[in-house]
Design an enzyme around this catalytic site. Sequence first.
Site, PDB file in Angstrom:
ATOM      1  N   ASP A 176       0.879  -1.168   0.000  1.00  0.00           N
ATOM      2  CA  ASP A 176       0.000   0.000   0.000  1.00  0.00           C
ATOM      3  C   ASP A 176       0.916   1.217   0.000  1.00  0.00           C
ATOM      4  O   ASP A 176       1.571   1.509   0.998  1.00  0.00           O
ATOM      5  CB  ASP A 176      -0.890  -0.007   1.239  1.00  0.00           C
ATOM      6  CG  ASP A 176      -1.875   1.160   1.281  1.00  0.00           C
ATOM      7  OD1 ASP A 176      -1.656   2.144   0.545  1.00  0.00           O
ATOM      8  OD2 ASP A 176      -2.837   1.097   2.066  1.00  0.00           O
ATOM      9  N   SER A 218      -1.012  13.225 -14.888  1.00  0.00           N
ATOM     10  CA  SER A 218      -2.279  13.447 -15.575  1.00  0.00           C
ATOM     11  C   SER A 218      -2.325  14.874 -16.091  1.00  0.00           C
ATOM     12  O   SER A 218      -1.631  15.762 -15.577  1.00  0.00           O
ATOM     13  CB  SER A 218      -3.437  13.213 -14.594  1.00  0.00           C
ATOM     14  OG  SER A 218      -4.663  13.655 -15.132  1.00  0.00           O
ATOM     15  N   TYR A 239      -7.664  15.261  -6.596  1.00  0.00           N
ATOM     16  CA  TYR A 239      -6.903  14.583  -7.650  1.00  0.00           C
ATOM     17  C   TYR A 239      -5.965  15.568  -8.340  1.00  0.00           C
ATOM     18  O   TYR A 239      -4.770  15.299  -8.497  1.00  0.00           O
ATOM     19  CB  TYR A 239      -7.870  13.960  -8.659  1.00  0.00           C
ATOM     20  CG  TYR A 239      -7.185  13.132  -9.726  1.00  0.00           C
ATOM     21  CD1 TYR A 239      -6.573  11.924  -9.407  1.00  0.00           C
ATOM     22  CD2 TYR A 239      -7.158  13.559 -11.048  1.00  0.00           C
ATOM     23  CE1 TYR A 239      -5.950  11.159 -10.380  1.00  0.00           C
ATOM     24  CE2 TYR A 239      -6.535  12.805 -12.031  1.00  0.00           C
ATOM     25  CZ  TYR A 239      -5.934  11.606 -11.689  1.00  0.00           C
ATOM     26  OH  TYR A 239      -5.304  10.860 -12.659  1.00  0.00           O
ATOM     27  N   ALA A 288      -4.883  18.421  -7.200  1.00  0.00           N
ATOM     28  CA  ALA A 288      -3.868  18.870  -6.253  1.00  0.00           C
ATOM     29  C   ALA A 288      -2.737  17.853  -6.123  1.00  0.00           C
ATOM     30  O   ALA A 288      -1.558  18.208  -6.109  1.00  0.00           O
ATOM     31  CB  ALA A 288      -4.504  19.133  -4.882  1.00  0.00           C
ATOM     32  N   SER A 289      -3.100  16.576  -6.054  1.00  0.00           N
ATOM     33  CA  SER A 289      -2.079  15.528  -5.904  1.00  0.00           C
ATOM     34  C   SER A 289      -1.203  15.415  -7.142  1.00  0.00           C
ATOM     35  O   SER A 289       0.001  15.163  -7.044  1.00  0.00           O
ATOM     36  CB  SER A 289      -2.740  14.180  -5.586  1.00  0.00           C
ATOM     37  OG  SER A 289      -3.483  13.695  -6.694  1.00  0.00           O
ATOM     38  N   LYS A 290      -1.792  15.620  -8.323  1.00  0.00           N
ATOM     39  CA  LYS A 290      -1.016  15.517  -9.561  1.00  0.00           C
ATOM     40  C   LYS A 290      -0.172  16.771  -9.795  1.00  0.00           C
ATOM     41  O   LYS A 290       0.948  16.671 -10.322  1.00  0.00           O
ATOM     42  CB  LYS A 290      -1.956  15.254 -10.749  1.00  0.00           C
ATOM     43  CG  LYS A 290      -2.647  13.895 -10.692  1.00  0.00           C
ATOM     44  CD  LYS A 290      -1.651  12.735 -10.631  1.00  0.00           C
ATOM     45  CE  LYS A 290      -2.343  11.386 -10.696  1.00  0.00           C
ATOM     46  NZ  LYS A 290      -1.401  10.252 -10.665  1.00  0.00           N
TER      47      LYS A 290
END
Length: 271
Positions: free
Chosen positions: A63, A141, A154, A156-158
Amino acid sequence: MKLNNKIVIITGASSGIGKSLAIECAKRGANVVLAARQYVTLCEIAQDLEKQYNIKALAVQCDVAIEEDCEHLIKQALTTFGKIDVLINNAGISMRALFQDADLKVLKSLMDVNFWGTVYCTKYALPEILKTKGSVVGISSIAGYKGLPGRTGYSASKFAMNGFLDSLRVENLKTGVHVLTACPGFTTSNIRNTALAKDGSQQGESSMDENKMMSSEEVARIIADGIENRSRTLIMTRQGKLTVAISKFLPAFLDKMVYNVFAKEKNPLLK
């Protein structure tokens, strides 16, 4: 750098782009280390790859949101193969909820998997990749270039992943380490089915038309070529390239375009 006889670690390898990457790398003669939470599925994929392509494949339950799991993954790869040539940070999750409605745990989950998972795995693998002058790859992405409505966590994380990889690339300009940021367009996979809803549950059904999207096999081929060619950035669709270009020159116009596109999705969040 050809992938033949290289040691390639792939996170999120139990389905979608990750599984297709495992197959593509094995086709090219690489030995693969497959990481995901679905251990039984990973073992089945590893056995199939060994039989079909005459390579070695190792399945490791991992994980990526847990730092100790990422450290264990790298140690297992080294114990089995003695070196690491390529790390592909592919594990990721998405979301679908307006920020005003979303529980904050949803955004935290996306950052833990998409951003911190990349950071953890890269941190432990980098000393070995420095030795082999290999590659660190992040599957990002277009959402890392343009914020998408209903996907605040999503995007923000990319964006964070892109910034991390960009900094890492500059730090390693003189070390021989190759850093690749790969940005597929919308791809047929289960990422939208497993996207987190506002309460953190899986939405269970894609809100988009999957028939017009790139296949995960096509994405895997492009990424494998990018690794072998030591490409810097891969933006894989015409729509993606157009989005990046317009964001530089006509950002307000792009805001309206993106709004209109997402207002037309199935069960739209935007009215």
